[in-house]
Design a protein around this motif. Structure first.
Motif, PDB file in Angstrom:
ATOM      1  N   MET A   1       0.636  -1.052   0.024  1.00  0.00           N
ATOM      2  CA  MET A   1      -0.113   0.198   0.303  1.00  0.00           C
ATOM      3  C   MET A   1       0.810   1.132   0.042  1.00  0.00           C
ATOM      4  N   LYS A   2       1.966   1.103   0.678  1.00  0.00           N
ATOM      5  CA  LYS A   2       2.555   2.204   0.675  1.00  0.00           C
ATOM      6  C   LYS A   2       3.254   3.084  -0.632  1.00  0.00           C
ATOM      7  N   GLU A   3       3.224   2.099  -1.524  1.00  0.00           N
ATOM      8  CA  GLU A   3       3.814   2.773  -3.162  1.00  0.00           C
ATOM      9  C   GLU A   3       2.856   2.849  -3.602  1.00  0.00           C
ATOM     10  N   LEU A   4       1.660   1.451  -3.772  1.00  0.00           N
ATOM     11  CA  LEU A   4       0.239   2.064  -4.461  1.00  0.00           C
ATOM     12  C   LEU A   4       0.016   3.577  -4.115  1.00  0.00           C
ATOM     13  N   ALA A   5      -0.017   3.832  -3.294  1.00  0.00           N
ATOM     14  CA  ALA A   5      -0.615   5.775  -2.069  1.00  0.00           C
ATOM     15  C   ALA A   5      -0.484   6.551  -3.169  1.00  0.00           C
ATOM     16  N   LYS A   6       0.964   6.151  -4.271  1.00  0.00           N
ATOM     17  CA  LYS A   6       1.617   7.118  -4.538  1.00  0.00           C
ATOM     18  C   LYS A   6       1.101   7.333  -6.342  1.00  0.00           C
ATOM     19  N   VAL A   7       0.277   6.219  -6.425  1.00  0.00           N
ATOM     20  CA  VAL A   7      -0.290   6.034  -7.468  1.00  0.00           C
ATOM     21  C   VAL A   7      -1.652   6.933  -8.361  1.00  0.00           C
ATOM     22  N   GLU A   9      -3.058   7.401 -11.062  1.00  0.00           N
ATOM     23  CA  GLU A   9      -3.968   6.766 -11.912  1.00  0.00           C
ATOM     24  C   GLU A   9      -3.409   5.145 -12.173  1.00  0.00           C
ATOM     25  N   ALA A  10      -4.133   4.130 -12.712  1.00  0.00           N
ATOM     26  CA  ALA A  10      -4.565   2.518 -13.005  1.00  0.00           C
ATOM     27  C   ALA A  10      -5.349   2.382 -14.514  1.00  0.00           C
ATOM     28  N   LEU A  11      -4.673   2.241 -15.174  1.00  0.00           N
ATOM     29  CA  LEU A  11      -5.335   1.267 -16.094  1.00  0.00           C
ATOM     30  C   LEU A  11      -4.367  -0.029 -17.411  1.00  0.00           C
ATOM     31  N   PRO A  12      -5.337  -0.437 -17.791  1.00  0.00           N
ATOM     32  CA  PRO A  12      -5.131  -1.156 -18.295  1.00  0.00           C
ATOM     33  C   PRO A  12      -4.237  -1.098 -19.395  1.00  0.00           C
ATOM     34  N   ALA A  13      -3.347  -2.241 -19.710  1.00  0.00           N
ATOM     35  CA  ALA A  13      -2.417  -1.960 -20.749  1.00  0.00           C
ATOM     36  C   ALA A  13      -3.323  -1.949 -22.519  1.00  0.00           C
ATOM     37  N   THR A  14      -4.861  -1.964 -22.593  1.00  0.00           N
ATOM     38  CA  THR A  14      -5.284  -2.420 -23.474  1.00  0.00           C
ATOM     39  C   THR A  14      -6.633  -2.234 -23.148  1.00  0.00           C
ATOM     40  N   GLY A  15      -7.728  -1.470 -23.311  1.00  0.00           N
ATOM     41  CA  GLY A  15      -9.298  -1.147 -23.234  1.00  0.00           C
ATOM     42  C   GLY A  15      -9.361  -1.023 -22.062  1.00  0.00           C
ATOM     43  N   ASN A  16     -10.471  -1.437 -22.272  1.00  0.00           N
ATOM     44  CA  ASN A  16     -11.150  -0.789 -20.392  1.00  0.00           C
ATOM     45  C   ASN A  16     -11.904  -1.400 -19.000  1.00  0.00           C
ATOM     46  N   LYS A  17     -11.399  -3.034 -19.499  1.00  0.00           N
ATOM     47  CA  LYS A  17     -12.050  -4.236 -19.005  1.00  0.00           C
ATOM     48  C   LYS A  17     -11.079  -4.325 -18.052  1.00  0.00           C
ATOM     49  N   ALA A  37      -5.053 -10.296 -20.862  1.00  0.00           N
ATOM     50  CA  ALA A  37      -5.888  -9.768 -20.633  1.00  0.00           C
ATOM     51  C   ALA A  37      -5.734  -9.474 -19.139  1.00  0.00           C
ATOM     52  N   PRO A  38      -6.123  -8.263 -18.210  1.00  0.00           N
ATOM     53  CA  PRO A  38      -6.048  -7.548 -17.737  1.00  0.00           C
ATOM     54  C   PRO A  38      -6.577  -8.100 -16.308  1.00  0.00           C
ATOM     55  N   ILE A  39      -5.718  -8.780 -15.775  1.00  0.00           N
ATOM     56  CA  ILE A  39      -6.353 -10.121 -14.453  1.00  0.00           C
ATOM     57  C   ILE A  39      -5.334  -9.088 -12.790  1.00  0.00           C
ATOM     58  N   ILE A  40      -6.213  -9.218 -11.935  1.00  0.00           N
ATOM     59  CA  ILE A  40      -6.388  -9.203 -11.062  1.00  0.00           C
ATOM     60  C   ILE A  40      -6.697  -9.947 -10.073  1.00  0.00           C
ATOM     61  N   ALA A  49      -4.274  -2.296  -0.675  1.00  0.00           N
ATOM     62  CA  ALA A  49      -3.843  -1.903  -1.963  1.00  0.00           C
ATOM     63  C   ALA A  49      -4.571  -2.182  -2.886  1.00  0.00           C
ATOM     64  N   SER A  50      -5.508  -3.592  -2.504  1.00  0.00           N
ATOM     65  CA  SER A  50      -6.757  -3.995  -3.657  1.00  0.00           C
ATOM     66  C   SER A  50      -7.593  -2.828  -3.871  1.00  0.00           C
ATOM     67  N   TRP A  51      -8.083  -2.439  -2.283  1.00  0.00           N
ATOM     68  CA  TRP A  51      -9.721  -1.718  -2.924  1.00  0.00           C
ATOM     69  C   TRP A  51      -9.086  -0.345  -3.327  1.00  0.00           C
ATOM     70  N   ARG A  52      -7.619  -0.200  -3.249  1.00  0.00           N
ATOM     71  CA  ARG A  52      -6.924   1.303  -4.011  1.00  0.00           C
ATOM     72  C   ARG A  52      -6.200   1.295  -5.431  1.00  0.00           C
ATOM     73  N   LEU A  53      -6.841   0.500  -5.911  1.00  0.00           N
ATOM     74  CA  LEU A  53      -6.172  -0.260  -7.736  1.00  0.00           C
ATOM     75  C   LEU A  53      -7.565  -0.109  -7.811  1.00  0.00           C
ATOM     76  N   LEU A  54      -8.288  -0.745  -7.069  1.00  0.00           N
ATOM     77  CA  LEU A  54      -9.895  -0.713  -7.644  1.00  0.00           C
ATOM     78  C   LEU A  54     -10.534   0.796  -7.815  1.00  0.00           C
ATOM     79  N   ASP A  55     -10.103   1.107  -6.998  1.00  0.00           N
ATOM     80  CA  ASP A  55     -10.872   2.270  -7.074  1.00  0.00           C
ATOM     81  C   ASP A  55     -10.255   3.501  -7.739  1.00  0.00           C
ATOM     82  N   LEU A  56      -9.027   3.331  -8.511  1.00  0.00           N
ATOM     83  CA  LEU A  56      -8.253   3.951  -9.033  1.00  0.00           C
ATOM     84  C   LEU A  56      -8.862   3.563 -10.115  1.00  0.00           C
ATOM     85  N   LEU A  57      -9.025   2.244 -10.674  1.00  0.00           N
ATOM     86  CA  LEU A  57      -9.499   1.376 -11.897  1.00  0.00           C
ATOM     87  C   LEU A  57     -10.789   2.374 -12.415  1.00  0.00           C
ATOM     88  N   THR A  58     -11.644   2.110 -10.953  1.00  0.00           N
ATOM     89  CA  THR A  58     -12.822   2.761 -11.594  1.00  0.00           C
ATOM     90  C   THR A  58     -13.440   4.203 -12.008  1.00  0.00           C
TER      91      THR A  58
END
Length: 85
Positions: A1-7, A9-17, A37-40, A49-58
């Motif tokens: 989470m320490k590193e992800l807190a600095k991020v 924006e998060a996007l998949p390499a292609t598309g938006n799914k 396929a962009p998979i978590i 950290a997972s919640w943070r990443l999902l928030d960034l993606l949404t």
């Protein structure tokens, strides 16, 4: 989470799914079949950290597809990120 807190924006390499998969065996099978396929993989429990990443993606208007158990935690995850009617 320490590193992800600095991020900011998060996007998949292609598309938006993005697929969120609870089970690591299922995740591995999908990755073997659809290598780009962009998979978590959450391994059953989402941490901060997972919640943070999902928030960034949404926030980036990604569509999240969730595959997990229908236990209380799985329902909580799916409910938090369901598409509006």
């Amino acid at each position: 989470m320490k590193e992800l807190a600095k991020v900011t924006e998060a996007l998949p390499a292609t598309g938006n799914k993005v697929w969120i998969v609870e089970n690591s065996s299922v995740c591995s099978t999908i990755m073997d079949t659809v290598s780009d396929a962009p998979i978590i993989c959450t391994h059953g429990q989402l941490r901060a950290a997972s919640w943070r990443l999902l928030d960034l993606l949404t926030d980036a208007h990604c569509t999240l597809y969730y595959s997990g158990d229908l236990d209380p935690e799985g329902i909580l995850i799916a409910d938090r990120y369901h598409a509006p009617p």
